[in-house]
Every structure is written in structure tokens, then in C-alpha cells.
Design a protein around this motif. Sequence first.
Motif, PDB file in Angstrom:
ATOM      1  N   ARG A   1       0.872  -1.184   0.000  1.00 50.63           N
ATOM      2  CA  ARG A   1       0.000   0.000   0.000  1.00 50.63           C
ATOM      3  C   ARG A   1       0.901   1.224   0.000  1.00 50.63           C
ATOM      4  NH1 ARG A   1      -5.156   1.416   0.026  1.00 50.63           N
ATOM      5  NH2 ARG A   1      -5.889   3.119   1.325  1.00 50.63           N
ATOM      6  N   VAL A   2       0.733   2.066  -1.009  1.00 43.93           N
ATOM      7  CA  VAL A   2       1.577   3.249  -1.159  1.00 43.93           C
ATOM      8  C   VAL A   2       0.704   4.478  -1.374  1.00 43.93           C
ATOM      9  CG1 VAL A   2       3.537   1.965  -2.101  1.00 43.93           C
ATOM     10  CG2 VAL A   2       1.821   2.880  -3.655  1.00 43.93           C
ATOM     11  N   SER A   3       1.284   5.652  -1.164  1.00 44.66           N
ATOM     12  CA  SER A   3       0.575   6.891  -1.463  1.00 44.66           C
ATOM     13  C   SER A   3       1.392   7.693  -2.463  1.00 44.66           C
ATOM     14  CB  SER A   3       0.339   7.715  -0.195  1.00 44.66           C
ATOM     15  OG  SER A   3       1.555   8.184   0.325  1.00 44.66           O
ATOM     16  N   CYS A   4       0.691   8.507  -3.239  1.00 46.71           N
ATOM     17  CA  CYS A   4       1.357   9.338  -4.236  1.00 46.71           C
ATOM     18  C   CYS A   4       0.668  10.699  -4.264  1.00 46.71           C
ATOM     19  CB  CYS A   4       1.277   8.670  -5.609  1.00 46.71           C
ATOM     20  SG  CYS A   4       2.155   9.590  -6.909  1.00 46.71           S
ATOM     21  N   ASP A   5       1.482  11.769  -4.271  1.00 45.68           N
ATOM     22  CA  ASP A   5       0.922  13.110  -4.434  1.00 45.68           C
ATOM     23  C   ASP A   5       1.533  13.806  -5.646  1.00 45.68           C
ATOM     24  OD1 ASP A   5       3.437  13.915  -3.609  1.00 45.68           O
ATOM     25  OD2 ASP A   5       2.757  14.742  -1.707  1.00 45.68           O
ATOM     26  N   GLY A   6       2.380  13.095  -6.371  1.00 46.92           N
ATOM     27  CA  GLY A   6       2.960  13.631  -7.596  1.00 46.92           C
ATOM     28  C   GLY A   6       4.015  14.689  -7.399  1.00 46.92           C
ATOM     29  N   ALA A   7       4.360  15.004  -6.154  1.00 44.84           N
ATOM     30  CA  ALA A   7       5.290  16.114  -5.916  1.00 44.84           C
ATOM     31  C   ALA A   7       6.370  15.773  -4.905  1.00 44.84           C
ATOM     32  CB  ALA A   7       4.513  17.327  -5.443  1.00 44.84           C
ATOM     33  N   THR A   8       6.695  14.512  -4.761  1.00 40.83           N
ATOM     34  CA  THR A   8       7.667  14.112  -3.744  1.00 40.83           C
ATOM     35  C   THR A   8       8.991  14.848  -3.868  1.00 40.83           C
ATOM     36  OG1 THR A   8       6.665  11.935  -3.734  1.00 40.83           O
ATOM     37  CG2 THR A   8       8.822  12.123  -2.718  1.00 40.83           C
ATOM     38  N   ASP A   9       9.506  14.986  -5.085  1.00 47.14           N
ATOM     39  CA  ASP A   9      10.814  15.610  -5.286  1.00 47.14           C
ATOM     40  C   ASP A   9      10.741  16.971  -5.979  1.00 47.14           C
ATOM     41  OD1 ASP A   9      12.027  13.374  -4.144  1.00 47.14           O
ATOM     42  OD2 ASP A   9      12.117  12.336  -6.065  1.00 47.14           O
ATOM     43  N   ILE A  10       9.549  17.555  -6.025  1.00 40.25           N
ATOM     44  CA  ILE A  10       9.385  18.850  -6.689  1.00 40.25           C
ATOM     45  C   ILE A  10       9.523  19.970  -5.662  1.00 40.25           C
ATOM     46  CG2 ILE A  10       7.785  20.344  -7.956  1.00 40.25           C
ATOM     47  CD1 ILE A  10       6.447  17.852  -9.042  1.00 40.25           C
ATOM     48  N   PRO A  11      10.413  20.946  -5.917  1.00 38.00           N
ATOM     49  CA  PRO A  11      10.462  22.094  -5.016  1.00 38.00           C
ATOM     50  C   PRO A  11       9.106  22.793  -5.009  1.00 38.00           C
ATOM     51  CG  PRO A  11      12.358  22.087  -6.498  1.00 38.00           C
ATOM     52  CD  PRO A  11      11.415  21.015  -6.972  1.00 38.00           C
ATOM     53  N   GLY A  12       8.597  23.088  -3.850  1.00 38.13           N
ATOM     54  CA  GLY A  12       7.279  23.686  -3.735  1.00 38.13           C
ATOM     55  C   GLY A  12       6.277  22.694  -3.172  1.00 38.13           C
ATOM     56  N   GLY A  13       6.648  21.419  -3.167  1.00 38.32           N
ATOM     57  CA  GLY A  13       5.843  20.396  -2.522  1.00 38.32           C
ATOM     58  C   GLY A  13       4.536  20.067  -3.206  1.00 38.32           C
ATOM     59  N   ALA A  14       3.588  19.596  -2.402  1.00 34.89           N
ATOM     60  CA  ALA A  14       2.328  19.066  -2.912  1.00 34.89           C
ATOM     61  C   ALA A  14       1.490  20.085  -3.661  1.00 34.89           C
ATOM     62  CB  ALA A  14       1.527  18.471  -1.763  1.00 34.89           C
ATOM     63  N   SER A  15       1.733  21.371  -3.447  1.00 31.93           N
ATOM     64  CA  SER A  15       0.940  22.368  -4.161  1.00 31.93           C
ATOM     65  C   SER A  15       1.176  22.301  -5.670  1.00 31.93           C
ATOM     66  CB  SER A  15       1.256  23.774  -3.654  1.00 31.93           C
ATOM     67  OG  SER A  15       2.599  24.104  -3.920  1.00 31.93           O
ATOM     68  N   LEU A  16       2.278  21.683  -6.095  1.00 35.03           N
ATOM     69  CA  LEU A  16       2.574  21.555  -7.516  1.00 35.03           C
ATOM     70  C   LEU A  16       2.266  20.162  -8.050  1.00 35.03           C
ATOM     71  CD1 LEU A  16       5.950  23.472  -7.637  1.00 35.03           C
ATOM     72  CD2 LEU A  16       3.683  24.302  -8.235  1.00 35.03           C
ATOM     73  N   GLY A  17       1.790  19.268  -7.207  1.00 33.95           N
ATOM     74  CA  GLY A  17       1.520  17.903  -7.622  1.00 33.95           C
ATOM     75  C   GLY A  17       0.045  17.673  -7.911  1.00 33.95           C
TER      76      GLY A  17
ATOM     77  N   VAL B   1       1.915  -1.103  -9.488  1.00 39.24           N
ATOM     78  CA  VAL B   1       0.729  -0.295  -9.768  1.00 39.24           C
ATOM     79  C   VAL B   1       1.202   1.062 -10.281  1.00 39.24           C
ATOM     80  CG1 VAL B   1       0.505   0.711  -7.452  1.00 39.24           C
ATOM     81  CG2 VAL B   1      -1.533   0.407  -8.865  1.00 39.24           C
ATOM     82  N   ASP B   2       0.386   1.687 -11.134  1.00 37.44           N
ATOM     83  CA  ASP B   2       0.695   3.002 -11.676  1.00 37.44           C
ATOM     84  C   ASP B   2      -0.274   4.027 -11.097  1.00 37.44           C
ATOM     85  OD1 ASP B   2       2.613   1.877 -13.394  1.00 37.44           O
ATOM     86  OD2 ASP B   2       1.091   1.465 -14.913  1.00 37.44           O
ATOM     87  N   CYS B   3       0.238   5.207 -10.788  1.00 34.14           N
ATOM     88  CA  CYS B   3      -0.620   6.289 -10.324  1.00 34.14           C
ATOM     89  C   CYS B   3      -1.453   6.786 -11.504  1.00 34.14           C
ATOM     90  CB  CYS B   3       0.222   7.433  -9.760  1.00 34.14           C
ATOM     91  SG  CYS B   3      -0.755   8.868  -9.271  1.00 34.14           S
ATOM     92  N   GLY B   4      -2.747   6.914 -11.306  1.00 39.95           N
ATOM     93  CA  GLY B   4      -3.636   7.369 -12.360  1.00 39.95           C
ATOM     94  C   GLY B   4      -3.469   8.841 -12.706  1.00 39.95           C
ATOM     95  N   TYR B   5      -2.859   9.622 -11.818  1.00 42.99           N
ATOM     96  CA  TYR B   5      -2.642  11.042 -12.080  1.00 42.99           C
ATOM     97  C   TYR B   5      -1.331  11.297 -12.824  1.00 42.99           C
ATOM     98  CZ  TYR B   5      -6.408  12.612  -8.964  1.00 42.99           C
ATOM     99  OH  TYR B   5      -7.627  12.857  -8.387  1.00 42.99           O
ATOM    100  N   CYS B   6      -0.226  10.813 -12.279  1.00 38.15           N
ATOM    101  CA  CYS B   6       1.086  11.186 -12.815  1.00 38.15           C
ATOM    102  C   CYS B   6       1.829  10.036 -13.489  1.00 38.15           C
ATOM    103  CB  CYS B   6       1.947  11.777 -11.710  1.00 38.15           C
ATOM    104  SG  CYS B   6       2.409  10.612 -10.399  1.00 38.15           S
ATOM    105  N   ASP B   7       1.244   8.852 -13.514  1.00 47.21           N
ATOM    106  CA  ASP B   7       1.834   7.664 -14.144  1.00 47.21           C
ATOM    107  C   ASP B   7       3.077   7.145 -13.429  1.00 47.21           C
ATOM    108  OD1 ASP B   7      -0.119   7.467 -16.094  1.00 47.21           O
ATOM    109  OD2 ASP B   7       0.991   8.703 -17.522  1.00 47.21           O
ATOM    110  N   ARG B   8       3.369   7.652 -12.254  1.00 41.45           N
ATOM    111  CA  ARG B   8       4.493   7.108 -11.482  1.00 41.45           C
ATOM    112  C   ARG B   8       4.197   5.636 -11.204  1.00 41.45           C
ATOM    113  NH1 ARG B   8       5.911  10.616  -6.527  1.00 41.45           N
ATOM    114  NH2 ARG B   8       6.875  11.836  -8.155  1.00 41.45           N
ATOM    115  N   ARG B   9       5.179   4.777 -11.413  1.00 40.19           N
ATOM    116  CA  ARG B   9       5.001   3.337 -11.204  1.00 40.19           C
ATOM    117  C   ARG B   9       5.654   2.922  -9.885  1.00 40.19           C
ATOM    118  NH1 ARG B   9       5.630  -0.398 -16.132  1.00 40.19           N
ATOM    119  NH2 ARG B   9       3.493   0.346 -16.282  1.00 40.19           N
TER     120      ARG B   9
END
Length: 77
Positions: free
Chosen positions: A14-30, A44-52
Motif C-alpha cells: 500500500r503506497v501513497s502518491c501526491d505527484g510532488a515528492t521531489d518537486i520544489p514547492g511540494g504538494a501544491s505543484l503535484g 501499480v501506476d498512479c492514475g494522475y502522474c503515471d508514477r510506477r
Amino acid sequence: MIAPPETLRVSHARVSCDGATDIPGGASLGHPRVFLQIDEQGYVDCGYCDRRFVLIGGPADGVDPATLHDIASGASL
């Protein structure tokens, strides 16, 4: 088949994804945080950002990502 933009090896099914783990500015950009469940395929692939997300030691661990089909899990908040 095109490889996903990013592949992460994880130790839990079970994992979580917000699309902004390594983006400066954090979750507001994910994207909204979603929780994904890795099934018997081992990834499994994230349906938003396709991160696998690949389960370490699972059937997809060490396999060429380009040979795996997209598996988007139903997301829950």
C-alpha cells in the motif's frame, strides 16, 4: 509501449502518491494524495502522474518496465 515517467521500488503493497515528492514547492505543484494498492502483478501506476510503484521482491521487481502493461489502481482519499 512507453516506459512510465518514474519507477519507484517500495517495500509495502500500500503506497501513497501526491505527484510532488521531489518537486520544489511540494504538494501544491503535484496532485491530490491518493493511496494505491499493489496486487499480485507486483506493481501499480498512479492514475494522475503515471508514477510506477514496484514491490521489492515481487513478480515485477527486476523486470524491464517497458514490457509491463499499465495498471492504474482505484484511488482512495
